[in-house]
Motif scaffolding. Structure first.
Motif, mmCIF file in Angstrom:
data_model
loop_
_atom_site.group_PDB
_atom_site.id
_atom_site.type_symbol
_atom_site.label_atom_id
_atom_site.label_comp_id
_atom_site.label_asym_id
_atom_site.label_seq_id
_atom_site.Cartn_x
_atom_site.Cartn_y
_atom_site.Cartn_z
ATOM 1 N N VAL A 96 17.708 76.712 76.079
ATOM 2 C CA VAL A 96 17.426 75.668 75.104
ATOM 3 C C VAL A 96 17.183 76.313 73.739
ATOM 4 C CG1 VAL A 96 15.882 73.770 74.488
ATOM 5 C CG2 VAL A 96 16.362 74.255 76.894
ATOM 6 N N LYS A 128 9.812 84.896 73.303
ATOM 7 C CA LYS A 128 11.095 84.211 73.431
ATOM 8 C C LYS A 128 12.168 85.045 72.743
ATOM 9 C CE LYS A 128 9.447 79.490 73.681
ATOM 10 N NZ LYS A 128 9.536 78.146 73.109
ATOM 11 N N SER A 140 9.797 76.236 81.574
ATOM 12 C CA SER A 140 9.993 77.491 80.866
ATOM 13 C C SER A 140 9.497 78.666 81.707
ATOM 14 C CB SER A 140 9.247 77.475 79.535
ATOM 15 O OG SER A 140 9.377 78.720 78.887
ATOM 16 N N ASP A 187 15.476 76.358 70.522
ATOM 17 C CA ASP A 187 14.282 75.755 69.922
ATOM 18 C C ASP A 187 14.456 75.547 68.424
ATOM 19 O OD1 ASP A 187 12.910 75.601 72.313
ATOM 20 O OD2 ASP A 187 11.764 77.437 71.981
ATOM 21 N N SER A 188 15.060 76.516 67.761
ATOM 22 C CA SER A 188 15.280 76.415 66.318
ATOM 23 C C SER A 188 16.444 77.323 65.933
ATOM 24 C CB SER A 188 14.020 76.820 65.547
ATOM 25 O OG SER A 188 13.709 78.175 65.799
ATOM 26 N N SER A 189 17.082 76.966 64.816
ATOM 27 C CA SER A 189 18.219 77.748 64.357
ATOM 28 C C SER A 189 18.427 77.529 62.863
ATOM 29 C CB SER A 189 19.488 77.338 65.116
ATOM 30 O OG SER A 189 20.610 78.017 64.604
ATOM 31 N N LYS A 206 14.681 78.209 80.841
ATOM 32 C CA LYS A 206 13.991 77.390 81.831
ATOM 33 C C LYS A 206 14.644 77.505 83.198
ATOM 34 C CE LYS A 206 12.478 73.979 78.455
ATOM 35 N NZ LYS A 206 12.352 72.540 78.177
ATOM 36 N N GLN A 215 15.939 80.781 67.935
ATOM 37 C CA GLN A 215 14.947 81.032 68.980
ATOM 38 C C GLN A 215 15.353 80.236 70.205
ATOM 39 O OE1 GLN A 215 10.821 80.728 67.866
ATOM 40 N NE2 GLN A 215 10.191 80.288 69.947
ATOM 41 N N ILE A 216 15.342 80.889 71.375
ATOM 42 C CA ILE A 216 15.838 80.281 72.603
ATOM 43 C C ILE A 216 14.748 80.285 73.669
ATOM 44 C CG2 ILE A 216 17.545 80.479 74.454
ATOM 45 C CD1 ILE A 216 19.401 81.812 72.398
ATOM 46 N N ASP A 217 14.621 79.153 74.371
ATOM 47 C CA ASP A 217 13.729 79.068 75.527
ATOM 48 C C ASP A 217 14.603 79.133 76.776
ATOM 49 O OD1 ASP A 217 11.508 78.794 77.111
ATOM 50 O OD2 ASP A 217 11.104 76.710 76.587
#
Length: 79
Positions: free
Chosen positions: A59, A29, A22, A61-63, A17, A13-15
């Motif tokens: 950014v 996202k 953001s 966020d999770s992977s 900015k 998941q990518i943010d």
């Protein structure tokens, strides 16, 4: 539009900015679930306007199980 792809199946998941803030807000996202994901339009983003000189930050966020991913943004120029 945005598209994500990887050579392995996994999730990320990518943010996105601009100037440290953001542009996605509570919107959708870019999320990879599998090996390829895409979205027709960035729904719910706070801003999609980009002007010359803007610095865009991506950014993670999770992977899980994904060590790299391609994020492609399709930008439409309006006048």
């Amino acid at each position: 539009k945005w598209y994500l792809s990887s050579t392995v199946s996994g999730s990320v998941q990518i943010d996105i900015k601009r100037a440290g803030v953001s542009i996605i807000g509570a919107g959708n996202k870019p999320i990879l679930s599998g090996a390829v994901s895409g979205n027709a339009a960035p729904a719910g983003w706070t801003s999609v306007a980009v002007t010359a000189g803007d610095i865009i930050e991506f950014v993670v966020d999770s992977s899980t199980t994904v060590s790299w991913v391609n994020l492609v943004l399709e930008v439409v120029r309006t006048t």
